[in-house]
Design a protein around this motif. Structure first.
Motif, short mmCIF file in Angstrom:
data_model
loop_
_atom_site.label_atom_id
_atom_site.label_comp_id
_atom_site.label_asym_id
_atom_site.label_seq_id
_atom_site.Cartn_x
_atom_site.Cartn_y
_atom_site.Cartn_z
N LEU A 24 0.83 -1.20 0.00
CA LEU A 24 0.00 0.00 0.00
C LEU A 24 0.87 1.26 0.00
O LEU A 24 0.60 2.20 -0.76
N ILE A 25 1.92 1.27 0.81
CA ILE A 25 2.85 2.41 0.85
C ILE A 25 3.49 2.60 -0.52
O ILE A 25 3.60 3.72 -1.03
N ARG A 26 3.94 1.51 -1.12
CA ARG A 26 4.58 1.59 -2.45
C ARG A 26 3.62 2.18 -3.47
O ARG A 26 4.00 3.02 -4.30
N GLY A 27 2.37 1.73 -3.45
CA GLY A 27 1.40 2.24 -4.41
C GLY A 27 1.09 3.71 -4.22
O GLY A 27 0.88 4.44 -5.19
N ALA A 28 1.09 4.16 -2.98
CA ALA A 28 0.76 5.56 -2.70
C ALA A 28 1.92 6.51 -2.95
O ALA A 28 1.71 7.66 -3.32
N THR A 29 3.13 6.02 -2.75
CA THR A 29 4.30 6.91 -2.84
C THR A 29 5.12 6.72 -4.09
O THR A 29 5.92 7.59 -4.44
N GLY A 30 4.99 5.57 -4.74
CA GLY A 30 5.83 5.27 -5.89
C GLY A 30 7.22 4.80 -5.48
O GLY A 30 8.10 4.65 -6.33
N GLU A 31 7.42 4.57 -4.19
CA GLU A 31 8.73 4.12 -3.70
C GLU A 31 8.98 2.67 -4.09
O GLU A 31 8.05 1.89 -4.28
N SER A 32 10.26 2.34 -4.17
CA SER A 32 10.61 0.95 -4.41
C SER A 32 10.44 0.17 -3.11
O SER A 32 10.11 0.73 -2.06
N LEU A 33 10.70 -1.12 -3.17
CA LEU A 33 10.47 -1.99 -2.03
C LEU A 33 11.28 -1.60 -0.80
O LEU A 33 10.75 -1.50 0.31
N ALA A 34 12.57 -1.33 -0.96
CA ALA A 34 13.43 -1.07 0.20
C ALA A 34 13.01 0.16 1.00
O ALA A 34 12.88 0.08 2.23
N PRO A 35 12.77 1.31 0.36
CA PRO A 35 12.34 2.47 1.15
C PRO A 35 10.97 2.27 1.82
O PRO A 35 10.76 2.69 2.95
N ALA A 78 1.86 12.06 1.99
CA ALA A 78 1.18 13.26 1.50
C ALA A 78 0.44 12.97 0.19
O ALA A 78 0.93 12.20 -0.64
N PHE A 79 -0.70 13.60 0.04
CA PHE A 79 -1.54 13.45 -1.14
C PHE A 79 -1.99 14.82 -1.61
O PHE A 79 -2.25 15.70 -0.79
N SER A 80 -2.12 15.00 -2.91
CA SER A 80 -2.64 16.26 -3.42
C SER A 80 -4.16 16.26 -3.45
O SER A 80 -4.79 17.31 -3.55
N ASP A 81 -4.77 15.09 -3.32
CA ASP A 81 -6.21 14.96 -3.38
C ASP A 81 -6.73 14.32 -2.10
O ASP A 81 -6.25 13.27 -1.68
N SER A 82 -7.72 14.94 -1.47
CA SER A 82 -8.23 14.43 -0.20
C SER A 82 -8.95 13.08 -0.36
O SER A 82 -8.95 12.27 0.56
N LYS A 83 -9.52 12.83 -1.54
CA LYS A 83 -10.17 11.54 -1.76
C LYS A 83 -9.15 10.41 -1.80
O LYS A 83 -9.40 9.33 -1.27
N ASP A 84 -8.01 10.66 -2.42
CA ASP A 84 -6.93 9.66 -2.42
C ASP A 84 -6.43 9.40 -1.01
O ASP A 84 -6.18 8.26 -0.62
N GLN A 139 -6.20 11.18 8.88
CA GLN A 139 -6.04 12.10 7.75
C GLN A 139 -6.12 13.54 8.24
O GLN A 139 -6.98 13.89 9.04
N PHE A 140 -5.21 14.37 7.73
CA PHE A 140 -5.19 15.80 8.04
C PHE A 140 -5.20 16.59 6.75
O PHE A 140 -4.63 16.17 5.76
N GLU A 141 -5.81 17.76 6.79
CA GLU A 141 -5.78 18.69 5.67
C GLU A 141 -4.85 19.83 6.04
O GLU A 141 -4.94 20.37 7.15
N ILE A 142 -3.94 20.18 5.14
CA ILE A 142 -2.98 21.24 5.39
C ILE A 142 -3.19 22.33 4.35
O ILE A 142 -3.17 22.07 3.15
N ASN A 143 -3.35 23.55 4.81
CA ASN A 143 -3.51 24.69 3.94
C ASN A 143 -2.13 25.15 3.50
O ASN A 143 -1.36 25.62 4.32
N ARG A 159 -8.45 4.57 4.78
CA ARG A 159 -9.34 3.42 4.95
C ARG A 159 -8.62 2.11 4.70
O ARG A 159 -8.76 1.14 5.46
N ALA A 160 -7.83 2.06 3.62
CA ALA A 160 -7.10 0.83 3.29
C ALA A 160 -6.09 0.49 4.39
O ALA A 160 -5.95 -0.67 4.76
#
Length: 82
Positions: free
Chosen positions: A22-33, A50-56, A73-77, A62-63
């Motif tokens: 799940l972390i890899r899918g959200a961040t695009g990081e490889s396995l080690a990081p 961090a996400f640019s979209d609150s729905k993501d 989840q937090f929203e940052i202005n 949830r996942a």
């Protein structure tokens, strides 16, 4: 506005392998990081994604909860961040 998901704990049922995926899918990081981030969580540290979209961010939150992570989840202005 930016959305951040903070994971600061986990339950005994945490599915570590699926959470790394799940972390890899959200961040695009490889396995080690991604695995290092989860290992740090298991050692008592928190992690943030961090996400640019609150729905993501909400979907990730949830996942993560479904996998046994304690996520909030937090929203940052961006106008207030310097």
């Amino acid at each position: 506005m930016k959305s951040v998901v903070k994971v600061d704990g986990y339950t005994r049922r945490l599915n570590v392998f699926a959470f790394v995926k799940l972390i890899r899918g959200a961040t695009g990081e490889s396995l080690a990081p991604a695995k290092s981030r989860v290992d740090a969580l298991l050692a008592g540290e928190s992690l943030e994604v961090a996400f640019s979209d609150s729905k993501d961010a909400a979907g990730f939150c949830r996942a993560a909860a479904d996998l046994g992570a304690l996520a909030t989840q937090f929203e940052i202005n961006d106008d207030l961040v310097r």
